[in-house]
Scaffold this motif. Structure first.
Motif, PDB file in Angstrom:
ATOM      1  N   ASN A  79      -2.163   7.456  10.196  1.00 48.27           N
ATOM      2  CA  ASN A  79      -3.211   6.474   9.976  1.00 48.27           C
ATOM      3  C   ASN A  79      -2.627   5.066   9.997  1.00 48.27           C
ATOM      4  OD1 ASN A  79      -4.832   4.599   8.369  1.00 48.27           O
ATOM      5  ND2 ASN A  79      -6.107   6.370   7.870  1.00 48.27           N
ATOM      6  N   GLY A  80      -1.421   4.927   9.448  1.00 50.59           N
ATOM      7  CA  GLY A  80      -0.715   3.662   9.496  1.00 50.59           C
ATOM      8  C   GLY A  80      -1.174   2.599   8.524  1.00 50.59           C
ATOM      9  N   SER A  81      -2.094   2.910   7.643  1.00 46.01           N
ATOM     10  CA  SER A  81      -2.573   1.885   6.713  1.00 46.01           C
ATOM     11  C   SER A  81      -1.708   1.780   5.456  1.00 46.01           C
ATOM     12  CB  SER A  81      -4.028   2.146   6.325  1.00 46.01           C
ATOM     13  OG  SER A  81      -4.128   3.360   5.625  1.00 46.01           O
ATOM     14  N   ASP A  82      -0.821   2.758   5.242  1.00 49.40           N
ATOM     15  CA  ASP A  82       0.056   2.745   4.080  1.00 49.40           C
ATOM     16  C   ASP A  82       1.459   2.310   4.496  1.00 49.40           C
ATOM     17  OD1 ASP A  82      -1.858   4.000   2.213  1.00 49.40           O
ATOM     18  OD2 ASP A  82      -1.597   5.744   3.497  1.00 49.40           O
ATOM     19  N   GLU A  83       2.124   1.569   3.625  1.00 48.44           N
ATOM     20  CA  GLU A  83       3.512   1.201   3.882  1.00 48.44           C
ATOM     21  C   GLU A  83       4.457   2.348   3.543  1.00 48.44           C
ATOM     22  OE1 GLU A  83       4.784  -2.752   2.477  1.00 48.44           O
ATOM     23  OE2 GLU A  83       2.670  -3.005   1.951  1.00 48.44           O
ATOM     24  N   LEU A  84       4.027   3.196   2.620  1.00 49.41           N
ATOM     25  CA  LEU A  84       4.857   4.289   2.159  1.00 49.41           C
ATOM     26  C   LEU A  84       3.957   5.463   1.806  1.00 49.41           C
ATOM     27  CD1 LEU A  84       7.730   5.194   1.201  1.00 49.41           C
ATOM     28  CD2 LEU A  84       7.144   4.236  -1.032  1.00 49.41           C
ATOM     29  N   VAL A  85       4.350   6.654   2.236  1.00 43.94           N
ATOM     30  CA  VAL A  85       3.624   7.877   1.888  1.00 43.94           C
ATOM     31  C   VAL A  85       4.603   8.790   1.159  1.00 43.94           C
ATOM     32  CG1 VAL A  85       2.314   9.863   2.718  1.00 43.94           C
ATOM     33  CG2 VAL A  85       2.135   7.672   3.913  1.00 43.94           C
ATOM     34  N   LEU A  86       4.249   9.144  -0.084  1.00 42.78           N
ATOM     35  CA  LEU A  86       5.098   9.991  -0.920  1.00 42.78           C
ATOM     36  C   LEU A  86       4.399  11.310  -1.200  1.00 42.78           C
ATOM     37  CD1 LEU A  86       6.057   7.238  -3.526  1.00 42.78           C
ATOM     38  CD2 LEU A  86       7.466   8.054  -1.625  1.00 42.78           C
ATOM     39  N   VAL A  87       5.175  12.321  -1.570  1.00 41.86           N
ATOM     40  CA  VAL A  87       4.626  13.625  -1.939  1.00 41.86           C
ATOM     41  C   VAL A  87       5.098  13.953  -3.347  1.00 41.86           C
ATOM     42  CG1 VAL A  87       4.662  16.099  -1.444  1.00 41.86           C
ATOM     43  CG2 VAL A  87       4.547  14.460   0.433  1.00 41.86           C
ATOM     44  N   LYS A  96       0.842  -1.202   0.000  1.00 41.03           N
ATOM     45  CA  LYS A  96       0.000   0.000   0.000  1.00 41.03           C
ATOM     46  C   LYS A  96       0.875   1.249   0.000  1.00 41.03           C
ATOM     47  CE  LYS A  96      -3.988  -2.037   2.225  1.00 41.03           C
ATOM     48  NZ  LYS A  96      -5.082  -1.638   1.371  1.00 41.03           N
ATOM     49  N   ILE A  97       0.708   2.035  -1.057  1.00 36.38           N
ATOM     50  CA  ILE A  97       1.474   3.266  -1.231  1.00 36.38           C
ATOM     51  C   ILE A  97       0.493   4.414  -1.435  1.00 36.38           C
ATOM     52  CG2 ILE A  97       3.118   4.498  -2.697  1.00 36.38           C
ATOM     53  CD1 ILE A  97       4.273   1.754  -3.435  1.00 36.38           C
ATOM     54  N   CYS A  98       0.697   5.473  -0.684  1.00 40.53           N
ATOM     55  CA  CYS A  98      -0.107   6.687  -0.839  1.00 40.53           C
ATOM     56  C   CYS A  98       0.776   7.760  -1.468  1.00 40.53           C
ATOM     57  CB  CYS A  98      -0.623   7.159   0.515  1.00 40.53           C
ATOM     58  SG  CYS A  98      -1.468   8.754   0.422  1.00 40.53           S
ATOM     59  N   ILE A  99       0.264   8.418  -2.493  1.00 48.31           N
ATOM     60  CA  ILE A  99       0.965   9.544  -3.097  1.00 48.31           C
ATOM     61  C   ILE A  99       0.101  10.784  -2.901  1.00 48.31           C
ATOM     62  CG2 ILE A  99       2.024  10.527  -5.152  1.00 48.31           C
ATOM     63  CD1 ILE A  99       2.272   7.663  -6.244  1.00 48.31           C
ATOM     64  N   ILE A 100       0.628  11.738  -2.158  1.00 52.07           N
ATOM     65  CA  ILE A 100      -0.073  12.993  -1.929  1.00 52.07           C
ATOM     66  C   ILE A 100       0.345  13.958  -3.028  1.00 52.07           C
ATOM     67  CG2 ILE A 100      -0.371  14.937  -0.349  1.00 52.07           C
ATOM     68  CD1 ILE A 100       0.315  12.902   1.913  1.00 52.07           C
ATOM     69  N   CYS A 101      -0.631  14.407  -3.789  1.00 49.91           N
ATOM     70  CA  CYS A 101      -0.391  15.292  -4.926  1.00 49.91           C
ATOM     71  C   CYS A 101      -0.663  16.729  -4.520  1.00 49.91           C
ATOM     72  CB  CYS A 101      -1.297  14.907  -6.090  1.00 49.91           C
ATOM     73  SG  CYS A 101      -1.118  13.176  -6.584  1.00 49.91           S
TER      74      CYS A 101
END
Length: 133
Positions: free
Chosen positions: A63-71, A13-18
């Motif tokens: 939140n902890g549900s993502d393994e990686l959070v990117l911007v 799970k990867i989140c990318i904040i745009c």
């Protein structure tokens, strides 16, 4: 007795904040084209401006549900001293390139212009990478 082994088939799970609409629509287009390996479960967040990035990042990180959070944000100005000026960026440097490759004239990140540019993004011009990679 319940199975205690971890699931090995779960996607990462990867989140990318745009930063805004332009970045969000570009990554959404790539996601729709399935250019990334299917082992990644990518979620996109539109921060709605660079001033909102820290709050969105903190929320997703805690939140902890993502393994990686990117911007994913603009850095067309020198980050060491002019980053504050990004709050009201103009695109005069990129406009000629955008017109050359997409035909969109006088690019200023308007919603209709972003949509026109996204029509030109394809698996082939992304780099020839398909979902099998």
């Amino acid at each position: 007795m319940p199975n205690k082994l971890p699931k090995f088939l779960d996607n990462h799970k990867i989140c990318i904040i745009c930063e805004g609409n332009e970045e969000y629509e570009y990554l959404k287009r790539l996601k729709d084209l399935k250019v990334w390996n299917e082992q990644y479960d990518i979620s996109l967040v539109n921060a709605g401006g660079n001033g909102n990035i820290p709050a969105r990042y903190q929320d997703r990180y805690q939140n902890g549900s993502d393994e990686l959070v990117l911007v994913f944000c603009d850095t067309e100005k020198k980050p060491h001293g002019q980053y504050e000026d990004i709050k009201s960026p103009t695109k005069p440097v990129n406009a000629p390139l955008i017109q050359k490759y997409t035909g969109v004239e006088n690019y200023k990140r308007r919603t209709d212009q972003i949509a026109d540019v996204m029509k030109h993004i394809s698996v082939d011009n992304y780099g020839g990478y398909g979902s099998e990679n």
